[in-house]
Design a protein around this motif. Structure first.
Motif, short mmCIF file in Angstrom:
data_model
loop_
_atom_site.label_atom_id
_atom_site.label_comp_id
_atom_site.label_asym_id
_atom_site.label_seq_id
_atom_site.Cartn_x
_atom_site.Cartn_y
_atom_site.Cartn_z
N MET A 1 30.18 26.12 -10.83
CA MET A 1 28.76 26.28 -10.97
C MET A 1 28.06 25.31 -10.01
SD MET A 1 26.48 25.84 -14.42
CE MET A 1 26.36 24.08 -14.61
N THR A 2 27.20 25.83 -9.14
CA THR A 2 26.46 24.98 -8.20
C THR A 2 25.32 24.30 -8.94
OG1 THR A 2 27.01 26.39 -6.33
CG2 THR A 2 25.12 24.95 -6.06
N ILE A 3 25.27 22.96 -8.82
CA ILE A 3 24.23 22.21 -9.53
C ILE A 3 23.18 21.63 -8.59
CG2 ILE A 3 25.72 21.68 -11.49
CD1 ILE A 3 25.98 18.81 -10.33
N ALA A 4 23.47 21.59 -7.27
CA ALA A 4 22.50 21.02 -6.33
C ALA A 4 22.91 21.36 -4.90
CB ALA A 4 22.44 19.50 -6.49
N THR A 5 21.94 21.19 -4.01
CA THR A 5 22.18 21.25 -2.56
C THR A 5 21.66 19.95 -1.98
OG1 THR A 5 21.98 23.65 -2.51
CG2 THR A 5 21.69 22.50 -0.42
N VAL A 6 22.47 19.32 -1.14
CA VAL A 6 22.08 18.05 -0.52
C VAL A 6 22.26 18.17 0.98
CG1 VAL A 6 22.67 16.68 -2.57
CG2 VAL A 6 24.39 17.05 -0.79
N SER A 7 21.68 17.25 1.72
CA SER A 7 21.89 17.23 3.16
C SER A 7 22.51 15.89 3.53
CB SER A 7 20.58 17.45 3.92
OG SER A 7 19.65 16.45 3.58
N TYR A 8 23.15 15.85 4.70
CA TYR A 8 23.81 14.64 5.16
C TYR A 8 23.49 14.45 6.63
CZ TYR A 8 27.56 11.38 6.44
OH TYR A 8 28.27 10.31 6.90
N ALA A 9 22.93 13.30 6.97
CA ALA A 9 22.58 13.01 8.36
C ALA A 9 23.35 11.80 8.86
CB ALA A 9 21.08 12.77 8.47
N GLY A 10 24.40 11.43 8.14
CA GLY A 10 25.16 10.25 8.51
C GLY A 10 26.19 10.51 9.60
N LYS A 11 27.05 9.52 9.80
CA LYS A 11 28.08 9.57 10.84
C LYS A 11 29.21 10.50 10.46
CE LYS A 11 27.51 4.65 11.78
NZ LYS A 11 28.21 3.36 11.76
N LEU B 1 43.83 17.43 3.80
CA LEU B 1 42.84 16.37 3.71
C LEU B 1 42.47 16.13 2.26
CD1 LEU B 1 40.36 17.19 6.63
CD2 LEU B 1 42.23 15.53 6.61
N VAL B 2 42.31 14.87 1.93
CA VAL B 2 41.85 14.44 0.61
C VAL B 2 40.51 13.74 0.85
CG1 VAL B 2 42.32 12.87 -1.31
CG2 VAL B 2 44.20 14.18 -0.27
N VAL B 3 39.46 14.22 0.21
CA VAL B 3 38.11 13.71 0.43
C VAL B 3 37.52 13.36 -0.93
CG1 VAL B 3 35.83 14.25 1.33
CG2 VAL B 3 37.86 15.19 2.46
N ALA B 4 36.94 12.17 -1.07
CA ALA B 4 36.37 11.77 -2.36
C ALA B 4 35.23 10.79 -2.15
CB ALA B 4 37.45 11.12 -3.23
N THR B 5 34.37 10.72 -3.16
CA THR B 5 33.26 9.76 -3.11
C THR B 5 32.80 9.40 -4.51
OG1 THR B 5 31.19 9.20 -2.01
CG2 THR B 5 31.33 11.41 -2.96
N GLU B 6 31.90 8.44 -4.55
CA GLU B 6 31.31 7.96 -5.80
C GLU B 6 30.05 8.76 -6.12
OE1 GLU B 6 30.60 3.71 -5.44
OE2 GLU B 6 32.19 3.62 -3.94
N ASN B 7 29.51 8.53 -7.32
CA ASN B 7 28.22 9.09 -7.70
C ASN B 7 27.09 8.28 -7.10
OD1 ASN B 7 29.32 11.03 -9.43
ND2 ASN B 7 29.29 9.65 -11.18
N ASP B 8 25.99 8.95 -6.77
CA ASP B 8 24.78 8.21 -6.41
C ASP B 8 24.02 7.92 -7.70
OD1 ASP B 8 23.33 10.52 -7.13
OD2 ASP B 8 22.80 11.03 -5.07
N SER B 9 22.81 7.39 -7.61
CA SER B 9 22.05 7.00 -8.80
C SER B 9 21.63 8.20 -9.65
CB SER B 9 20.82 6.19 -8.40
OG SER B 9 20.00 6.95 -7.53
N ASP B 10 21.68 9.41 -9.09
CA ASP B 10 21.33 10.62 -9.84
C ASP B 10 22.56 11.36 -10.35
OD1 ASP B 10 18.55 10.31 -9.39
OD2 ASP B 10 18.78 11.16 -7.38
N GLY B 11 23.75 10.80 -10.15
CA GLY B 11 24.97 11.46 -10.60
C GLY B 11 25.49 12.51 -9.63
N LEU B 12 24.87 12.58 -8.45
CA LEU B 12 25.32 13.50 -7.41
C LEU B 12 26.27 12.75 -6.47
CD1 LEU B 12 21.95 15.31 -6.65
CD2 LEU B 12 23.90 16.18 -7.96
N PRO B 13 26.99 13.45 -5.61
CA PRO B 13 27.91 12.75 -4.71
C PRO B 13 27.17 11.88 -3.71
CG PRO B 13 27.79 15.08 -4.16
CD PRO B 13 27.05 14.90 -5.43
N ASP B 14 27.62 10.64 -3.56
CA ASP B 14 27.04 9.73 -2.57
C ASP B 14 27.78 9.97 -1.25
OD1 ASP B 14 26.18 7.67 -0.94
OD2 ASP B 14 26.10 6.22 -2.58
N LEU B 15 27.23 10.82 -0.41
CA LEU B 15 27.90 11.20 0.83
C LEU B 15 28.00 10.05 1.81
CD1 LEU B 15 26.48 14.81 1.30
CD2 LEU B 15 28.59 14.08 0.16
N ASN B 16 27.15 9.04 1.68
CA ASN B 16 27.22 7.88 2.56
C ASN B 16 28.41 6.97 2.24
OD1 ASN B 16 24.87 8.35 4.22
ND2 ASN B 16 23.69 8.01 2.34
#
Length: 194
Positions: A1-11, A119-134
């Motif tokens: 189930m899709t819960i959000a759409t985010v953008s990423y402008a990082g490296k 590839l194994v890709v993982a990250t932490e939650n941001d302050s809203d509980g979404l993936p912290d892509l940074n």
């Protein structure tokens, strides 16, 4: 189930070799080259045992749905995904997922133990509980390595960096899509070099 759409402008994220220590924040790794430090002891079967190297868990008692869960072993066959350029060793990831109530373990099958397999890709939650892509990290797993994502850990879908990749996948499930998987779309994608 899709819960959000985010953008990423990082490296661009550069993948590193998968090690139990490097991945510890996100789950567990089974990697005999890192964990079997001595020779098996002599005896029936010449066995070396590292007990409880992975502890699968399910938290379906916390579900708002009144269902029972069960352990599920699935056979999965992967091909290199769209967005993967094997020649340039680049992958554009467009979705990240988590399983809020279960760990998820992948065991590659029929792959040379030293071959770069996925590839194994993982990250932490941001302050809203979404993936912290940074804070996203990527790892190259070899054929002799298995990975367990912790419950509720944001991670990329399995990305085969070879041809066909067969895996056994283990997780708990209750059959309710909203409990099993949450997806976040990455608008424009996130670039990973491996």
């Amino acid at each position: 189930m899709t819960i959000a759409t985010v953008s990423y402008a990082g490296k661009t994220v550069v993948a590193e070799p998968l090690t139990p220590e490097g991945f510890a924040k996100y789950g567990s790794v089974i990697s005999p080259d890192h964990q079997v430090l001595g020779a098996p002891t002599k005896g029936a079967g010449n066995v070396f045992t590292e007990p409880d190297i992975v502890k699968p868990v399910g938290f379906y008692s916390q579900s708002k749905f009144e269902t029972k869960s069960h352990c599920s072993f699935n056979l999965q066959r992967f091909l290199p995904p769209a967005g993967l350029d094997r020649e340039a060793k680049k992958y554009t990831m467009t979705v990240i997922e988590r399983h809020p109530l279960s760990t998820q373990t992948f065991f590659p099958m029929g792959v040379d133990e030293k071959e770069a397999a996925y590839l194994v890709v993982a990250t932490e939650n941001d302050s809203d509980g979404l993936p912290d892509l940074n804070k996203l990290r990527a790892f190259v797993a070899r054929g002799g390595q298995s990975v367990t994502y912790g419950a509720a850990v944001w991670h990329g879908s399995t990305c085969s960096v070879r041809g066909q990749l067969d895996m056994t996948m283990f997780m708990y499930t209750n059959g309710v899509a909203a409990d099993i998987t949450e997806l976040v779309q990455i608008e424009g994608g996130l670039s990973i070099e491996y």
